[in-house]
Structure formats: structure tokens, C-alpha cells
Motif scaffolding. Structure first.
Motif, PDB file in Angstrom:
ATOM      1  N   VAL A  11       0.846  -1.200   0.000  1.00  0.00           N
ATOM      2  CA  VAL A  11       0.000   0.000   0.000  1.00  0.00           C
ATOM      3  C   VAL A  11       0.885   1.254   0.000  1.00  0.00           C
ATOM      4  O   VAL A  11       0.677   2.185  -0.780  1.00  0.00           O
ATOM      5  N   VAL A  12       1.894   1.240   0.881  1.00  0.00           N
ATOM      6  CA  VAL A  12       2.796   2.389   0.982  1.00  0.00           C
ATOM      7  C   VAL A  12       3.560   2.586  -0.332  1.00  0.00           C
ATOM      8  O   VAL A  12       3.825   3.718  -0.747  1.00  0.00           O
ATOM      9  N   SER A  13       3.871   1.465  -1.018  1.00  0.00           N
ATOM     10  CA  SER A  13       4.665   1.564  -2.246  1.00  0.00           C
ATOM     11  C   SER A  13       3.962   2.408  -3.306  1.00  0.00           C
ATOM     12  O   SER A  13       4.619   3.099  -4.084  1.00  0.00           O
ATOM     13  N   SER A  14       2.637   2.378  -3.344  1.00  0.00           N
ATOM     14  CA  SER A  14       1.909   3.208  -4.314  1.00  0.00           C
ATOM     15  C   SER A  14       2.196   4.677  -4.052  1.00  0.00           C
ATOM     16  O   SER A  14       2.402   5.463  -4.981  1.00  0.00           O
ATOM     17  N   PHE A  15       2.210   5.037  -2.776  1.00  0.00           N
ATOM     18  CA  PHE A  15       2.504   6.423  -2.408  1.00  0.00           C
ATOM     19  C   PHE A  15       3.960   6.776  -2.753  1.00  0.00           C
ATOM     20  O   PHE A  15       4.247   7.875  -3.233  1.00  0.00           O
ATOM     21  N   LEU A  16       4.873   5.817  -2.531  1.00  0.00           N
ATOM     22  CA  LEU A  16       6.278   6.077  -2.864  1.00  0.00           C
ATOM     23  C   LEU A  16       6.436   6.318  -4.365  1.00  0.00           C
ATOM     24  O   LEU A  16       7.185   7.200  -4.791  1.00  0.00           O
ATOM     25  N   ASN A  17       5.699   5.545  -5.180  1.00  0.00           N
ATOM     26  CA  ASN A  17       5.752   5.765  -6.628  1.00  0.00           C
ATOM     27  C   ASN A  17       5.244   7.152  -6.997  1.00  0.00           C
ATOM     28  O   ASN A  17       5.790   7.809  -7.896  1.00  0.00           O
ATOM     29  N   VAL A  18       4.206   7.602  -6.315  1.00  0.00           N
ATOM     30  CA  VAL A  18       3.700   8.966  -6.548  1.00  0.00           C
ATOM     31  C   VAL A  18       4.792   9.986  -6.205  1.00  0.00           C
ATOM     32  O   VAL A  18       5.056  10.923  -6.962  1.00  0.00           O
ATOM     33  N   LEU A  46      -9.503   0.292  -8.916  1.00  0.00           N
ATOM     34  CA  LEU A  46      -9.031  -0.971  -9.485  1.00  0.00           C
ATOM     35  C   LEU A  46      -7.659  -0.824 -10.152  1.00  0.00           C
ATOM     36  O   LEU A  46      -6.887  -1.782 -10.224  1.00  0.00           O
ATOM     37  N   ASP A  47      -7.341   0.391 -10.641  1.00  0.00           N
ATOM     38  CA  ASP A  47      -6.043   0.623 -11.290  1.00  0.00           C
ATOM     39  C   ASP A  47      -4.939   0.824 -10.266  1.00  0.00           C
ATOM     40  O   ASP A  47      -3.778   0.934 -10.633  1.00  0.00           O
ATOM     41  N   LEU A  48      -5.314   0.919  -9.001  1.00  0.00           N
ATOM     42  CA  LEU A  48      -4.348   1.337  -7.986  1.00  0.00           C
ATOM     43  C   LEU A  48      -3.939   0.205  -7.052  1.00  0.00           C
ATOM     44  O   LEU A  48      -3.200   0.425  -6.102  1.00  0.00           O
ATOM     45  N   ILE A  49      -4.403  -1.004  -7.331  1.00  0.00           N
ATOM     46  CA  ILE A  49      -4.005  -2.126  -6.483  1.00  0.00           C
ATOM     47  C   ILE A  49      -2.555  -2.471  -6.810  1.00  0.00           C
ATOM     48  O   ILE A  49      -2.239  -2.785  -7.955  1.00  0.00           O
ATOM     49  N   PRO A  50      -1.659  -2.399  -5.824  1.00  0.00           N
ATOM     50  CA  PRO A  50      -0.251  -2.663  -6.114  1.00  0.00           C
ATOM     51  C   PRO A  50      -0.057  -4.060  -6.697  1.00  0.00           C
ATOM     52  O   PRO A  50      -0.821  -4.973  -6.379  1.00  0.00           O
ATOM     53  N   LEU A  51       0.955  -4.237  -7.523  1.00  0.00           N
ATOM     54  CA  LEU A  51       1.322  -5.490  -8.193  1.00  0.00           C
ATOM     55  C   LEU A  51       0.214  -5.996  -9.100  1.00  0.00           C
ATOM     56  O   LEU A  51       0.392  -6.155 -10.300  1.00  0.00           O
ATOM     57  N   LEU A  52      -0.976  -6.215  -8.509  1.00  0.00           N
ATOM     58  CA  LEU A  52      -2.053  -6.871  -9.230  1.00  0.00           C
ATOM     59  C   LEU A  52      -2.494  -6.080 -10.451  1.00  0.00           C
ATOM     60  O   LEU A  52      -2.632  -6.635 -11.547  1.00  0.00           O
ATOM     61  N   SER A  53      -2.704  -4.754 -10.273  1.00  0.00           N
ATOM     62  CA  SER A  53      -3.233  -4.000 -11.404  1.00  0.00           C
ATOM     63  C   SER A  53      -2.197  -3.915 -12.531  1.00  0.00           C
ATOM     64  O   SER A  53      -2.562  -3.981 -13.699  1.00  0.00           O
ATOM     65  N   TYR A  54      -0.916  -3.826 -12.142  1.00  0.00           N
ATOM     66  CA  TYR A  54       0.106  -3.791 -13.195  1.00  0.00           C
ATOM     67  C   TYR A  54       0.067  -5.088 -14.005  1.00  0.00           C
ATOM     68  O   TYR A  54       0.134  -5.083 -15.234  1.00  0.00           O
ATOM     69  N   LEU A  56      -2.483  -7.333 -14.223  1.00  0.00           N
ATOM     70  CA  LEU A  56      -3.756  -7.499 -14.936  1.00  0.00           C
ATOM     71  C   LEU A  56      -3.830  -6.585 -16.155  1.00  0.00           C
ATOM     72  O   LEU A  56      -4.367  -6.966 -17.198  1.00  0.00           O
ATOM     73  N   LEU A  57      -3.295  -5.377 -16.035  1.00  0.00           N
ATOM     74  CA  LEU A  57      -3.342  -4.429 -17.157  1.00  0.00           C
ATOM     75  C   LEU A  57      -2.162  -4.632 -18.105  1.00  0.00           C
ATOM     76  O   LEU A  57      -1.994  -3.900 -19.067  1.00  0.00           O
ATOM     77  N   ARG A  58      -1.329  -5.637 -17.806  1.00  0.00           N
ATOM     78  CA  ARG A  58      -0.127  -5.944 -18.597  1.00  0.00           C
ATOM     79  C   ARG A  58       0.739  -4.710 -18.785  1.00  0.00           C
ATOM     80  O   ARG A  58       1.292  -4.461 -19.852  1.00  0.00           O
ATOM     81  N   GLY A  59       0.851  -3.909 -17.725  1.00  0.00           N
ATOM     82  CA  GLY A  59       1.770  -2.771 -17.744  1.00  0.00           C
ATOM     83  C   GLY A  59       1.337  -1.634 -18.641  1.00  0.00           C
ATOM     84  O   GLY A  59       2.173  -0.849 -19.086  1.00  0.00           O
ATOM     85  N   ARG A  60       0.013  -1.534 -18.928  1.00  0.00           N
ATOM     86  CA  ARG A  60      -0.441  -0.435 -19.781  1.00  0.00           C
ATOM     87  C   ARG A  60      -1.615   0.299 -19.140  1.00  0.00           C
ATOM     88  O   ARG A  60      -2.391  -0.285 -18.393  1.00  0.00           O
ATOM     89  N   CYS A  61      -1.742   1.590 -19.480  1.00  0.00           N
ATOM     90  CA  CYS A  61      -2.882   2.379 -19.004  1.00  0.00           C
ATOM     91  C   CYS A  61      -4.157   1.787 -19.594  1.00  0.00           C
ATOM     92  O   CYS A  61      -4.237   1.538 -20.794  1.00  0.00           O
ATOM     93  N   ALA A  77       7.119  -4.280  -5.565  1.00  0.00           N
ATOM     94  CA  ALA A  77       7.594  -5.581  -5.085  1.00  0.00           C
ATOM     95  C   ALA A  77       8.691  -5.402  -4.043  1.00  0.00           C
ATOM     96  O   ALA A  77       8.697  -6.067  -2.992  1.00  0.00           O
ATOM     97  N   THR A  78       9.637  -4.487  -4.315  1.00  0.00           N
ATOM     98  CA  THR A  78      10.763  -4.290  -3.398  1.00  0.00           C
ATOM     99  C   THR A  78      10.277  -3.766  -2.047  1.00  0.00           C
ATOM    100  O   THR A  78      10.740  -4.218  -0.993  1.00  0.00           O
ATOM    101  N   THR A  79       9.359  -2.794  -2.094  1.00  0.00           N
ATOM    102  CA  THR A  79       8.855  -2.241  -0.838  1.00  0.00           C
ATOM    103  C   THR A  79       8.167  -3.324  -0.011  1.00  0.00           C
ATOM    104  O   THR A  79       8.388  -3.426   1.202  1.00  0.00           O
ATOM    105  N   GLY A  80       7.353  -4.148  -0.661  1.00  0.00           N
ATOM    106  CA  GLY A  80       6.687  -5.233   0.050  1.00  0.00           C
ATOM    107  C   GLY A  80       7.694  -6.171   0.706  1.00  0.00           C
ATOM    108  O   GLY A  80       7.576  -6.526   1.885  1.00  0.00           O
ATOM    109  N   LEU A  81       8.727  -6.561  -0.057  1.00  0.00           N
ATOM    110  CA  LEU A  81       9.741  -7.474   0.475  1.00  0.00           C
ATOM    111  C   LEU A  81      10.515  -6.843   1.630  1.00  0.00           C
ATOM    112  O   LEU A  81      10.783  -7.492   2.643  1.00  0.00           O
ATOM    113  N   LEU A  82      10.871  -5.554   1.468  1.00  0.00           N
ATOM    114  CA  LEU A  82      11.641  -4.896   2.527  1.00  0.00           C
ATOM    115  C   LEU A  82      10.809  -4.762   3.806  1.00  0.00           C
ATOM    116  O   LEU A  82      11.332  -4.935   4.911  1.00  0.00           O
TER     117      LEU A  82
END
Ligand SMILES: [Zn+2]
Length: 247
Positions: A11-18, A46-54, A56-61, A77-82
Motif C-alpha cells: 500500500v505504501v509503495s503506491s505512495f512512494l511511486n507517486v 481498481l487501477d491502484l491495487i499494487p502489483l495486481l493491477s500492473y 492485470l493491465l499488462r503494464g499499460r494504461c 515488489a521491493t517495498t513489500g519485500l523490505l
């Protein structure tokens, strides 16, 4: 609990990407809400679920088909693992809270420098301020150890920057100050040693392989951050091991 904490990391990783997207552009990190940088469409939950949306959307808008940088997925992925590693290391504690905060700052600094060759003042100054404020409350470290770590990080890299201004910028000096305040003396030496060895090896192999010329700048903050992360998590263990080995 470890899995839950890893989920929190996602969840936090989405904010870090922003933050990574917007801070170098001088944009606000709170408004406007997340949108596609190409078509401007506001992203649905639905576009904002980390990992999953990327995936499912195959890395496209979803709306315009523009590619989402792969970095978004890597940061998630890295943030989750860390986060999982931090929980494993510290459990629920004040140390966990501080280490988590520092890890988030480390991730943003790492990626921004990799993409822009910049350590942003608007990130590193607040980071140093937070670390200074946390000095009296940091468990397992004495105040004088942490302040000495910060002073050493600043002093040593400032010297390097004086001698070798082409390779080391003031951003790196500020970052080393932050790392010193986080890991303290003597772990700051572990952090710097790892950074210089890793940076030297990477620089050398890029040079040998012809991917970079002698004059091409290589961002150094990612190496400092890596050294800082290792020293924060395992600095004491590495030093204990080193002394056993030497003596
Ligand atoms: Zn779009």
C-alpha cells in the motif's frame, strides 16, 4: 503478521511511486489524485491495487494504452519485500517504526537519483531533520553514537567531494550525513565501505563492458542507500563478525 506488514508495504509503495513521479517535477504529492501522465484520466481504485493491477493491465494504461514504467512494479515488489524483512528483523517495536520510515526515504532517494541523477533537497533535508529529531528516541543507539555517525558521514564524503568533485556531489554528502545519523558510529563505516566497494565494482564493470565511458557520471546515491540499508539492518552483526575474523 509478517504478511500483513508486507501488504502494508505494498500500500505504501503506491505512495512512494507517486513521490518518485512528482517530487522531481516539483508537483504536490497529495493533489491531484493519481492519474495517467499521458491521457490525464483519473485512475480508478481498481487501477491502484499494487502489483495486481500492473499484472492485470499488462503494464499499460487501461484508457489510452500508454506503458506504465516497469519501475512502478519493481518499487512495489521491493517495498513489500523490505517491509517483510523489517518485520522479521525487528517485530512490532519503535525500532520497526523508525526503520520503516527510513526505508521509505531510502527507496525514494534511490530511484530518483537513478532516474534523474539528483538527490532532491526537498527529500534529503526533511530526512535529515527527522533523523536528528529521532536521535534521542532511537533504541539500541546512544545519542553520541548517532551524532558521531552523522558527523563522520558528512565529513568523509565532504572530503571526497573536495578531492573528486566530478564524481561526488553535495547531494551525496547530505545523503551520507543522513545515513550516518540513521546507523550511527561505527556502523557508518560499514555503510560507506559497502557503498564504495559496490560503486567501484559497478562502475568498473560498466567501463569494461563499454556501457559507460570514463567521463559518464554514474549516480552514487543508489550505492550509498544500499550500504545504508545493509548497515541499518546488519551493521552491528557485520562489525562483530569482522572483529572475530581479525582478532
Ligand atoms: Zn492513459
Amino acid at each position: 503478521m509478517l504478511l500483513l506488514y508486507a501488504m502494508l508495504g505494498l500500500v505504501v509503495s503506491s505512495f512512494l511511486n507517486v513521490c518518485i513521479d512528482r517530487l522531481p517535477e516539483g508537483e504536490s504529492i497529495v493533489s491531484p489524485p493519481s492519474h495517467c501522465p499521458y491521457c490525464g484520466r483519473r485512475l480508478a481504485p481498481l487501477d491502484l491495487i499494487p502489483l495486481l493491477s500492473y499484472i492485470l493491465l499488462r503494464g499499460r494504461c487501461r484508457y489510452c494504452g500508454a506503458p506504465i514504467p516497469r519501475r512502478v512494479l519493481v518499487v512495489e515488489a521491493t517495498t513489500g519485500l523490505l517491509f517483510a524483512l523489517l518485520w522479521y528483523r525487528y517485530g512490532l517495536s519503535l525500532r520497526l517504526l523508525l526503520a520503516t520510515l527510513y526505508t521509505c526515504l531510502f527507496i525514494v532517494i534511490f530511484v530518483v537519483d537513478l532516474e534523474h541523477r539528483l538527490v532532491l533537497n526537498r527529500v534529503i533535508y526533511p530526512a535529515i531533520a527527522v533523523a536528528l529529531l529521532a536521535v534521542p528516541f532511537t533504541p539500541h543507539h546512544q545519542v553520541v553514537e548517532l551524532l558521531a555517525g552523522g558527523a563522520l558521514g558528512f565529513g568523509l564524503l565532504f572530503l571526497v567531494a573536495l578531492v573528486y568533485p566530478a564524481g561526488m556531489g553535495m547531494g551525496d554528502v547530505k545523503l551520507a550525513t543522513f545515513i550516518g545519523l540513521v546507523v550511527g558510529f561505527p556502523s557508518v563505516f560499514v555503510a560507506l565501505l559497502i557503498s564504495f566497494v559496490a560503486g567501484g565494482l559497478a562502475g568498473g564493470s560498466l567501463l569494461v563492458s563499454g556501457l559507460k565511458g570514463r567521463k559518464d557520471p554514474i549516480p552514487f546515491a543508489p550505492f550509498l542507500v544500499t550500504g545504508g540499508m545493509v548497515a541499518m539492518l546488519y551493521g552491528k552483526e557485520i562489525l562483530d563478525w569482522y572483529w572475530r575474523w581479525v582478532l
